[in-house]
Enzyme design. Structure first.
Site, short mmCIF file in Angstrom:
data_model
loop_
_atom_site.label_atom_id
_atom_site.label_comp_id
_atom_site.label_asym_id
_atom_site.label_seq_id
_atom_site.Cartn_x
_atom_site.Cartn_y
_atom_site.Cartn_z
N LYS A 1 0.85 -1.20 0.00
CA LYS A 1 0.00 0.00 0.00
C LYS A 1 0.88 1.25 0.00
CE LYS A 1 -4.49 1.51 1.75
NZ LYS A 1 -5.00 1.76 0.40
N GLU B 1 -8.69 -4.35 -10.13
CA GLU B 1 -9.31 -3.66 -8.99
C GLU B 1 -9.55 -2.22 -9.40
OE1 GLU B 1 -6.71 -3.27 -5.58
OE2 GLU B 1 -4.96 -2.95 -6.86
#
Ligand code: PDD
Length: 281
Positions: free
Chosen positions: A147, A180
């Site tokens: 992330k 995604e």
């Protein structure tokens, strides 16, 4: 508003990091966004676990101990009087004279925390009307499981979505499968009521909301298939939705301008959304 910057709680307007912070110069840092609901941080242990993984993958040290971070997050939430909203944290490799290789071992990582209110009623309203997504070719690096604050492709994709009147952009692989969203995971519901989402071993971020939705689905007796799906399959699906800390489960009513099913939010998505808060801790 109050922010936390490297050991101090400061007025948001005066919250600064140095111009040679490696987050600023190289996007050399990681982050987490947690939802705050009824005064509690949703899925905090999972967020800390993922943060630990991101830091480990990039060999960045914890800026504070793992036990202290929740206290800082709670304090920022408290000082901003947030009962519903989100808390953002960012850890970078720290401040050092610009050089690509890692700085000296005694360089301290930077930690920044902000919190902001959100209106649960507005989110509920959005879920009643649903959102639109567009599709864009995947152009990110292959470590999006970390992330990282390096989000330029996501920024450009989501801007493109906005300009097309949509709220999210789906990254699509060369083979036509959906990976995604720019800031969310992607799901569909088949005609048989089975939830389908791509495996998170590689090529996407393992969303915390995604993980919790597996538990929510089990409680509701819904089956999940972890497999890739194409844009065509999504367009023809019974339902489609995105998941993230900021959207929970948000119905999709159109993909690239084509309606999903009858163009209204799906009932399974809405029941997942409803049940989410009973399961999340
Ligand atoms: N984004 N995939 C990407 C690329 C994301 O950026 C996010 C979250 C997710 C969903 O993960 P989670 O369920 O843990 O929020 C999937 C956050 C919300 C953001 O960048 O604002």
């Amino acid at each position: 508003r109050i922010a936390y910057v490297n050991g101090r709680y400061v007025a948001h307007a005066d919250a600064f990091v140095h111009i040679e912070d490696r987050g600023y110069q190289f996007a050399d840092g990681v982050y987490e966004v947690c939802e705050v609901a009824r005064g509690f941080i949703v899925d905090m242990p999972r967020h800390l676990g993922r943060l630990n993984r991101s830091l480990t993958e990039l060999s960045i040290d914890w800026p504070v101990t793992r036990g202290v971070l929740p206290i800082i997050l709670s304090e920022v939430i408290r000082r901003n009087h947030v009962t519903d909203g989100l808390v953002y944290l960012q850890v970078t490799r720290g401040v050092a004279s610009r050089d690509f290789v890692f700085p000296a071992a005694d360089t301290k990582p930077s930690l920044v925390v902000t919190a902001r209110k959100a209106d649960p009623a507005a989110a509920a309203k959005r879920a009643e009307s649903g959102i639109k997504v567009i599709t864009v070719p995947e152009n990110r690096w292959d470590r999006v499981d970390i992330k990282s604050v390096g989000l330029l492709p996501n920024v450009l994709a989501k801007q493109k979505a906005k300009e097309a009147g949509a709220q999210e952009a789906w990254f699509v692989d060369a083979d036509g499968t959906v990976k995604e969203g720019g800031s969310s995971n992607a799901w569909i519901v088949t005609g048989d009521g089975v939830l389908v989402t791509r495996p998170a071993e590689h090529g996407i971020l393992r969303g915390i909301t995604r993980t919790t939705l597996f538990e929510v689905a089990a409680k509701l007796g819904l089956k999940i298939e972890e497999r890739g799906f194409s844009v065509a399959e999504a367009k023809a699906a019974r339902e489609a939705f995105i998941s993230s800390a900021t959207t929970i489960a948000m119905p999709i009513v159109a993909i690239d301008g084509a309606p999903v099913a009858n163009g209204h939010p799906g009932s399974i998505t809405l029941s997942l959304r409803q049940a989410f808060f009973d399961v999340a801790e």
